[in-house]
Design an enzyme around this catalytic site. Structure first.
Site, PDB file in Angstrom:
ATOM      1  N   GLY A  33       0.878  -1.173   0.000  1.00  0.00           N
ATOM      2  CA  GLY A  33       0.000   0.000   0.000  1.00  0.00           C
ATOM      3  C   GLY A  33       0.911   1.217   0.000  1.00  0.00           C
ATOM      4  N   GLY A  34       0.885   1.936  -1.104  1.00  0.00           N
ATOM      5  CA  GLY A  34       1.775   3.109  -1.211  1.00  0.00           C
ATOM      6  C   GLY A  34       0.982   4.397  -1.268  1.00  0.00           C
ATOM      7  NE  ARG A  68      -9.814   3.861  13.601  1.00  0.00           N
ATOM      8  CZ  ARG A  68     -10.074   4.667  14.630  1.00  0.00           C
ATOM      9  NH1 ARG A  68     -11.108   4.438  15.426  1.00  0.00           N
ATOM     10  NH2 ARG A  68      -9.308   5.713  14.869  1.00  0.00           N
ATOM     11  NE  ARG A 120      -4.811  10.106  16.141  1.00  0.00           N
ATOM     12  CZ  ARG A 120      -5.291   9.276  15.218  1.00  0.00           C
ATOM     13  NH1 ARG A 120      -6.077   8.281  15.570  1.00  0.00           N
ATOM     14  NH2 ARG A 120      -5.023   9.451  13.949  1.00  0.00           N
ATOM     15  CG  HIS A 147      -7.313   1.645  15.987  1.00  0.00           C
ATOM     16  ND1 HIS A 147      -6.901   2.754  16.698  1.00  0.00           N
ATOM     17  CD2 HIS A 147      -7.201   1.984  14.675  1.00  0.00           C
ATOM     18  CE1 HIS A 147      -6.562   3.713  15.841  1.00  0.00           C
ATOM     19  NE2 HIS A 147      -6.741   3.270  14.608  1.00  0.00           N
ATOM     20  CD  GLN A 187      -2.630  11.101   1.386  1.00  0.00           C
ATOM     21  OE1 GLN A 187      -1.444  11.304   1.124  1.00  0.00           O
ATOM     22  NE2 GLN A 187      -3.520  12.061   1.372  1.00  0.00           N
ATOM     23  CB  ILE A 188      -0.342   5.365   5.900  1.00  0.00           C
ATOM     24  CG1 ILE A 188      -1.609   6.003   6.469  1.00  0.00           C
ATOM     25  CG2 ILE A 188       0.565   4.906   7.050  1.00  0.00           C
ATOM     26  CD1 ILE A 188      -2.454   5.083   7.330  1.00  0.00           C
ATOM     27  NE  ARG A 190     -12.191   6.157  10.678  1.00  0.00           N
ATOM     28  CZ  ARG A 190     -12.378   6.640  11.903  1.00  0.00           C
ATOM     29  NH1 ARG A 190     -13.610   6.814  12.371  1.00  0.00           N
ATOM     30  NH2 ARG A 190     -11.362   6.966  12.658  1.00  0.00           N
TER      31      ARG A 190
HETATM   32  N1  APR Z   1      -2.399  -4.694  -2.667  1.00  0.00           N
HETATM   33  C1  APR Z   1      -1.600  -3.631  -2.461  1.00  0.00           C
HETATM   34  N2  APR Z   1      -2.072  -2.362  -2.295  1.00  0.00           N
HETATM   35  C2  APR Z   1      -3.395  -2.183  -2.361  1.00  0.00           C
HETATM   36  C3  APR Z   1      -4.296  -3.251  -2.588  1.00  0.00           C
HETATM   37  C4  APR Z   1      -3.755  -4.566  -2.741  1.00  0.00           C
HETATM   38  N3  APR Z   1      -4.527  -5.628  -2.941  1.00  0.00           N
HETATM   39  N4  APR Z   1      -5.552  -2.738  -2.609  1.00  0.00           N
HETATM   40  C5  APR Z   1      -5.450  -1.412  -2.401  1.00  0.00           C
HETATM   41  N5  APR Z   1      -4.147  -1.068  -2.256  1.00  0.00           N
HETATM   42  C6  APR Z   1      -3.568   0.265  -2.070  1.00  0.00           C
HETATM   43  C7  APR Z   1      -4.316   1.378  -2.822  1.00  0.00           C
HETATM   44  O1  APR Z   1      -4.049   1.334  -4.213  1.00  0.00           O
HETATM   45  C8  APR Z   1      -3.773   2.626  -2.136  1.00  0.00           C
HETATM   46  O2  APR Z   1      -2.624   3.175  -2.808  1.00  0.00           O
HETATM   47  O3  APR Z   1      -3.629   0.717  -0.727  1.00  0.00           O
HETATM   48  C9  APR Z   1      -3.368   2.123  -0.733  1.00  0.00           C
HETATM   49  C10 APR Z   1      -4.142   2.799   0.378  1.00  0.00           C
HETATM   50  O4  APR Z   1      -3.762   4.125   0.415  1.00  0.00           O
HETATM   51  P1  APR Z   1      -4.776   5.325   0.790  1.00  0.00           P
HETATM   52  O5  APR Z   1      -6.061   5.124   0.040  1.00  0.00           O
HETATM   53  O6  APR Z   1      -4.045   6.605   0.621  1.00  0.00           O
HETATM   54  O7  APR Z   1      -5.109   5.040   2.324  1.00  0.00           O
HETATM   55  P2  APR Z   1      -4.253   5.437   3.624  1.00  0.00           P
HETATM   56  O8  APR Z   1      -4.687   6.765   4.135  1.00  0.00           O
HETATM   57  O9  APR Z   1      -2.804   5.215   3.376  1.00  0.00           O
HETATM   58  O10 APR Z   1      -4.825   4.343   4.661  1.00  0.00           O
HETATM   59  C11 APR Z   1      -4.647   2.976   4.419  1.00  0.00           C
HETATM   60  O11 APR Z   1      -4.712   2.358   6.743  1.00  0.00           O
HETATM   61  O12 APR Z   1      -5.233   3.536   8.699  1.00  0.00           O
HETATM   62  C12 APR Z   1      -5.705   2.690   7.699  1.00  0.00           C
HETATM   63  O13 APR Z   1      -8.030   3.289   7.617  1.00  0.00           O
HETATM   64  C13 APR Z   1      -6.818   3.300   6.918  1.00  0.00           C
HETATM   65  O14 APR Z   1      -7.509   1.211   5.967  1.00  0.00           O
HETATM   66  C14 APR Z   1      -6.818   2.421   5.698  1.00  0.00           C
HETATM   67  C15 APR Z   1      -5.335   2.132   5.486  1.00  0.00           C
END
Ligand code: APR
Length: 311
Positions: A10-11, A91, A154, A178, A13-14, A85
């Site tokens: 997952g690349g 959540r 927090r 959480h 925001q986080i 969210r």
């Molecule tokens: N494999 C790899 N990456 C994936 C997959 C998958 N099967 N499905 C989705 N993703 C990627 C998305 O393409 C996206 O780039 O996960 C990333 C999620 O990034 P954001 O939408 O920016 O979400 P973010 O704010 O990083 O939060 C991610 O962490 O805290 C939790 O609630 C939050 O569930 C959420 C997660």
């Protein structure tokens, strides 16, 4: 000595902030992995962060890839794959979609990074980390959820804001799930070793506890489109660093309880020792009756979400 490898699944925001922090702390080389549709974005983030490294003198090789084979030889895997969210959601509303994603991710991690220490951030955290554990078949010590470190930071921030004293001297922990039923342990919160109950009025402390419980929701409302990312990334990096450096930090993490605090078979936030073996120990301590009741309430809500996973 072989360089360490931190893979971020997952690349978004986080994930982007995890990559930045891992590089700045020189924890090792970094892989940002995401789905093919996001390949340009993660390759761009990897290149951008690579170009920041000469400025700070950080030695880290960072790549972006949508090929799961690139997960090979990962020492740490941090999972944020999933959707965040939107305002008005809790959540638990994310379960339906994120359970499918974590199942796919767990198969990939099992196949390509079977020896990694896995830190899960995707929400609803306690149920998603449970699902990863079940689907991957990983050892319980090698799977942990990040929530308590974030909820505690927090809580610390709000206590520091109220007193006006340094965040460096605030110590406290948040246990449990959480979600809105999390359990900030007020009795053990201190500033410079002094119990906060002797520094802040009960009325104000009640408000701080409430603000901590809904700390994530406050940010979702402010952002309008997505959830928090700076502090969640830094919280996960703290856990990864403790594993990689065998620091044996005592951190509130979602660990699999098997009898500790009378909890059996669920991942939930408890004080955990993180060292080279992963979650090396859960530290139990005596809770007061109202704390026990609060932990029991949060467990019931975690159980309900876990049951909905069908695993
Ligand atoms: N494999 C790899 N990456 C994936 C997959 C998958 N099967 N499905 C989705 N993703 C990627 C998305 O393409 C996206 O780039 O996960 C990333 C999620 O990034 P954001 O939408 O920016 O979400 P973010 O704010 O990083 O939060 C991610 O962490 O805290 C939790 O609630 C939050 O569930 C959420 C997660």
């Amino acid at each position: 000595m072989k360089r360490k490898k931190i893979s971020l699944i997952g690349g978004g925001q986080i994930g982007g902030n995890l990559a930045l922090l891992a590089a700045q702390k020189e924890l090792g080389d970094v892989l940002i992995y995401d789905i093919p549709n996001a390949e340009g974005m993660i390759k761009g983030k990897a290149l951008d962060i690579s170009q920041l490294c000469p400025l700070g003198g950080y030695h880290s090789n960072i790549i972006g890839s949508s090929n799961p084979e690139d997960l090979i030889d990962s020492d740490v895997v941090i999972i944020t794959a999933g959707v965040p969210r939107k305002p008005g959601m809790n959540r638990e509303d994310l379960l339906g979609i994120n359970i499918k994603i974590i199942t796919d991710v767990a198969h990939n991690v099992k196949k390509y990074a079977p020896n990694a220490f896995v830190i899960v951030l995707s929400n609803p955290l306690d149920a998603i980390v449970y699902s990863f554990y079940k689907v991957s078949g990983f050892d319980k010590q090698k799977v942990v959820g990040m929530a308590g470190v974030l909820d505690s930071t927090r809580f610390k921030t709000f206590l520091a804001m109220e007193t006006g004293y340094s965040v460096k001297d605030v110590n406290c922990m948040v246990l449990g799930g959480h979600g809105d039923t999390m359990v900030p342990i007020l009795r053990l919160a201190t500033v410079g070793g002094i119990p906060v109950e002797q520094l802040i009025s009960k009325d104000k402390l009640d408000k701080i506890v409430e603000r901590t419980r809904f700390g994530g929701g406050e940010l979702v409302k402010l952002f309008g489109n997505g959830s928090a990312y700076y502090a969640p990334a830094a919280s996960a990096i703290e856990m990864a660093e403790s594993y990689l450096k065998d620091s044996k930090r005592v951190l509130p993490c979602a660990s699999l309880c098997e009898g500790e605090f009378n909890i059996n078979g669920y991942f939930i936030g408890v004080p955990s020792v993180i060292g080279k073996k992963g979650v090396e120990k859960i530290l139990e301590f005596d809770l007061l009756n109202d704390e026990k009741k609060a932990l029991n309430d949060t467990l019931e809500s975690v159980k309900k979400t876990v049951q909905e996973t069908g695993l």
